[in-house]
Write a protein that holds these residues in place. Structure first.
Motif, PDB file in Angstrom:
ATOM      1  N   UNK A 140       0.870  -1.182   0.000  1.00  0.00           N
ATOM      2  CA  UNK A 140       0.000   0.000   0.000  1.00  0.00           C
ATOM      3  C   UNK A 140       0.903   1.228   0.000  1.00  0.00           C
ATOM      4  N   UNK A 141       0.705   2.129  -0.960  1.00  0.00           N
ATOM      5  CA  UNK A 141       1.506   3.355  -1.044  1.00  0.00           C
ATOM      6  C   UNK A 141       0.582   4.545  -0.888  1.00  0.00           C
ATOM      7  N   UNK A 142       0.945   5.458   0.026  1.00  0.00           N
ATOM      8  CA  UNK A 142       0.131   6.640   0.313  1.00  0.00           C
ATOM      9  C   UNK A 142       0.874   7.888  -0.160  1.00  0.00           C
ATOM     10  N   UNK A 143       0.630   8.372  -1.376  1.00  0.00           N
ATOM     11  CA  UNK A 143       1.286   9.614  -1.816  1.00  0.00           C
ATOM     12  C   UNK A 143       0.869  10.809  -0.966  1.00  0.00           C
ATOM     13  N   UNK A 144      -0.378  10.817  -0.536  1.00  0.00           N
ATOM     14  CA  UNK A 144      -0.890  11.749   0.464  1.00  0.00           C
ATOM     15  C   UNK A 144      -1.815  10.938   1.365  1.00  0.00           C
ATOM     16  N   UNK A 145      -2.111  11.413   2.578  1.00  0.00           N
ATOM     17  CA  UNK A 145      -2.910  10.593   3.499  1.00  0.00           C
ATOM     18  C   UNK A 145      -4.282  10.202   2.968  1.00  0.00           C
ATOM     19  N   UNK A 146      -4.859  10.991   2.052  1.00  0.00           N
ATOM     20  CA  UNK A 146      -6.209  10.704   1.581  1.00  0.00           C
ATOM     21  C   UNK A 146      -6.266   9.732   0.410  1.00  0.00           C
ATOM     22  N   UNK A 147      -5.128   9.350  -0.154  1.00  0.00           N
ATOM     23  CA  UNK A 147      -5.097   8.494  -1.345  1.00  0.00           C
ATOM     24  C   UNK A 147      -4.180   7.309  -1.082  1.00  0.00           C
ATOM     25  N   UNK A 148      -4.622   6.121  -1.502  1.00  0.00           N
ATOM     26  CA  UNK A 148      -3.804   4.923  -1.376  1.00  0.00           C
ATOM     27  C   UNK A 148      -3.757   4.205  -2.723  1.00  0.00           C
ATOM     28  N   UNK A 149      -2.569   3.759  -3.098  1.00  0.00           N
ATOM     29  CA  UNK A 149      -2.349   2.969  -4.315  1.00  0.00           C
ATOM     30  C   UNK A 149      -1.902   1.582  -3.868  1.00  0.00           C
ATOM     31  N   UNK A 150      -2.587   0.545  -4.376  1.00  0.00           N
ATOM     32  CA  UNK A 150      -2.343  -0.808  -3.890  1.00  0.00           C
ATOM     33  C   UNK A 150      -1.937  -1.740  -5.029  1.00  0.00           C
ATOM     34  N   UNK A 151      -1.137  -2.741  -4.667  1.00  0.00           N
ATOM     35  CA  UNK A 151      -0.797  -3.830  -5.579  1.00  0.00           C
ATOM     36  C   UNK A 151      -0.780  -5.119  -4.770  1.00  0.00           C
ATOM     37  N   UNK A 152      -1.281  -6.201  -5.390  1.00  0.00           N
ATOM     38  CA  UNK A 152      -1.395  -7.472  -4.675  1.00  0.00           C
ATOM     39  C   UNK A 152      -1.262  -8.615  -5.674  1.00  0.00           C
ATOM     40  N   UNK A 153      -0.553  -9.644  -5.269  1.00  0.00           N
ATOM     41  CA  UNK A 153      -0.418 -10.851  -6.088  1.00  0.00           C
ATOM     42  C   UNK A 153      -0.563 -12.057  -5.181  1.00  0.00           C
ATOM     43  N   UNK A 154      -1.197 -13.125  -5.717  1.00  0.00           N
ATOM     44  CA  UNK A 154      -1.407 -14.280  -4.872  1.00  0.00           C
ATOM     45  C   UNK A 154      -1.880 -15.489  -5.637  1.00  0.00           C
ATOM     46  N   UNK A 155      -2.268 -16.506  -4.873  1.00  0.00           N
ATOM     47  CA  UNK A 155      -2.712 -17.771  -5.429  1.00  0.00           C
ATOM     48  C   UNK A 155      -4.015 -18.179  -4.762  1.00  0.00           C
ATOM     49  N   UNK A 156      -4.903 -18.775  -5.551  1.00  0.00           N
ATOM     50  CA  UNK A 156      -6.165 -19.312  -5.029  1.00  0.00           C
ATOM     51  C   UNK A 156      -6.117 -20.833  -5.104  1.00  0.00           C
TER      52      UNK A 156
END
Length: 475
Positions: free
Chosen positions: A436-452
């Motif tokens: 999770x990356x927060x460029x400013x406190x009100x915005x979050x940019x997320x990346x996720x990878x996984x397996x089911x």
């Protein structure tokens, strides 16, 4: 000017005294005359002293009057300034309004199966304007307020499902207008005279599942809300009803009486979640549900532990009431915990539910017009799900506002069935990691990878990847 006049008078008195002294000294040649002159001078000096004392008193009185006038003027100026400040700071009608919003856009690339019999996955990539939520509030006074929350899902207005009990011979009729949906997620009025007790009524959130509490993008680490909960409960569960709530010391409690579920739309893959009556224009309330929750701490702000319990029958809320005479009772127990201290984030939840008369509900739904009997299979008499997410906020160690995390979700809507053997096709585990990356406190940019992983040996594991952008703010 008055001060100059006073000095002039004093000078004249001094000159008079001097002239008297000189005149009398020159004329006093005999002892008797000298004594008389001295007596006269003493009398004149006494009179002069009296006049001087009177002048001094007058001068002091005038100074006091001037000081009083200055202080009175200062007090009047202070009062005028205070009145202006109070007028400027007095709340206007608009100050009673509040506005909040949050939302998310996601990109997913995952492998999926066309149907439950398929064992060869295909990869598909999708964009989704997942949701935009707006919340309007109004503070009537210190004790009464209201909130209305509107959610726009998947960028459009959705399909409407109606039950026509006469013209269409008791069938369900769907009218598709556009992808997505617009719905009221909350519409409540609250009365809260103090911290220990409050009442809310209207369309309210049920305190079952952490998604009802932590549903904004910055409040959970995964790109999408936890899949385990979505496979068992309605997402951000809301119903019509009334509830009491409050805080005593660091304990938070809730108790509610709300509209129940409708068993006509219970499904194999998400247990009772689809029984949420939001799809209907009118909400049947022949069967009510009862919810209690107790938390120690606050999940929204940090560390906490809590438990909730849901109880309610569902058959009375069916439109086709002649199809089923059994209760269809639903019971759900939720236990959750969170540890959020310094850079460390750890949250978890366990859900366990039971459904009575699950076989009878399955058979009734198979023969109800308009419900597409081919879609129905087993319904779990018992269901369970859990998740655990753990993260480290690296901003405590570096200048980069990034949180790295790992997550595991598990769901089994068919933990047990009344008769036969429960299929393992819907028992799923998702394991993932991301940032999770927060460029400013009100915005979050997320990346996720996984397996089911599916609990069927013949079905291979599938991989997924997701990106997301979320925001939230309040005015």
């Amino acid at each position: 000017m008055k001060s100059i006049c006073k000095h002039a008078k004093l000078n004249m008195l001094a000159m008079t005294i001097a002239s008297v002294f000189s005149a009398n000294a020159m004329s006093a040649t005999e002892p008797e005359a000298l004594a008389a002159a001295i007596a006269k001078q003493e009398a004149e000096l006494t009179a002069l002293k009296t006049q001087l004392q009177q002048l001094a008193k007058q001068q002091l009185l005038q100074q006091e009057q001037q000081q009083d006038q200055v202080e009175q003027q200062q007090a009047e100026n202070q009062q005028a300034l205070q009145a202006v400040n109070e007028a400027n700071s007095a709340p206007s009608g608009w100050d009673k309004f509040s506005f909040k919003s949050y939302g998310s856009v996601i990109y997913t690339s995952d492998e999926y199966y066309d149907n439950v019999q398929d064992t060869s996955p295909e990869r598909r990539s999708r964009f989704d304007l997942e949701r935009i939520v707006t919340e309007f509030g109004y503070q009537f006074n210190d004790q009464w307020d209201m909130e209305v929350e509107i959610e726009y899902e998947h960028g459009g207005t959705g399909s409407a499902l109606e039950y026509d009990g006469f013209d269409e011979f008791g069938e369900f009729e769907a009218e598709v207008e556009a992808g997505g949906e617009v719905m009221i997620e909350k519409a409540q009025i609250r009365y809260r005279p103090n911290e220990a007790f409050g009442v809310k009524f209207g369309n309210i959130h049920l305190p079952v599942g952490l998604s009802s509490t932590l549903h904004k993008p910055s409040q959970y680490l995964t790109v999408q809300r936890h899949k385990s909960e979505a496979a068992m409960l309605p997402a951000v569960w809301n119903e019509n009803g009334i509830g009491v709530f409050g805080e005593v010391e660091n304990f938070h409690y809730q108790a509610q009486v709300v509209s129940g579920l409708n068993s006509e739309y219970f499904r194999t893959f998400d247990w009772v979640a689809s029984g949420h009556q939001k799809r209907f224009e009118h909400v049947n309330a022949d069967d009510l549900a009862y919810v209690v929750r107790l938390d120690y701490g606050n999940f929204k702000t940090g560390s906490a532990i809590g438990a909730s319990y849901y109880y309610g029958n569902t058959s009375g809320n069916r439109h086709k009431t002649n199809k089923l005479s059994a209760d269809g009772r639903v019971e759900i127990l939720s236990v959750a915990g969170a540890f959020v201290e310094g850079p460390w984030i750890l949250r978890g939840q366990y859900l366990y539910g039971t459904l009575s008369d699950s076989d009878a509900i399955t058979q009734a739904n198979k023969t109800t017009p308009g419900l597409k009997p081919g879609n129905f299979a087993q319904l779990g008499s018992k269901s369970e799900a859990f998740f655990v997410e753990a993260g480290v906020d690296l901003s405590h160690f570096t200048s980069i506002p990034i949180t790295v995390f790992a997550n595991i979700d598990y769901s089994n809507p068919l933990k047990e069935v009344e008769t036969g053997i429960a299929t393992k096709r819907y028992e799923n585990t998702w394991i993932s990691a991301g940032v999770n990356y927060f460029p400013i406190p009100e915005i979050v940019i997320k990346a996720e990878a996984g397996v089911q992983q599916v609990a069927v040996a013949s079905i291979p594991d599938t991989n997924f990847f997701a990106l997301g952008v979320g925001y939230q703010f309040s005015l």
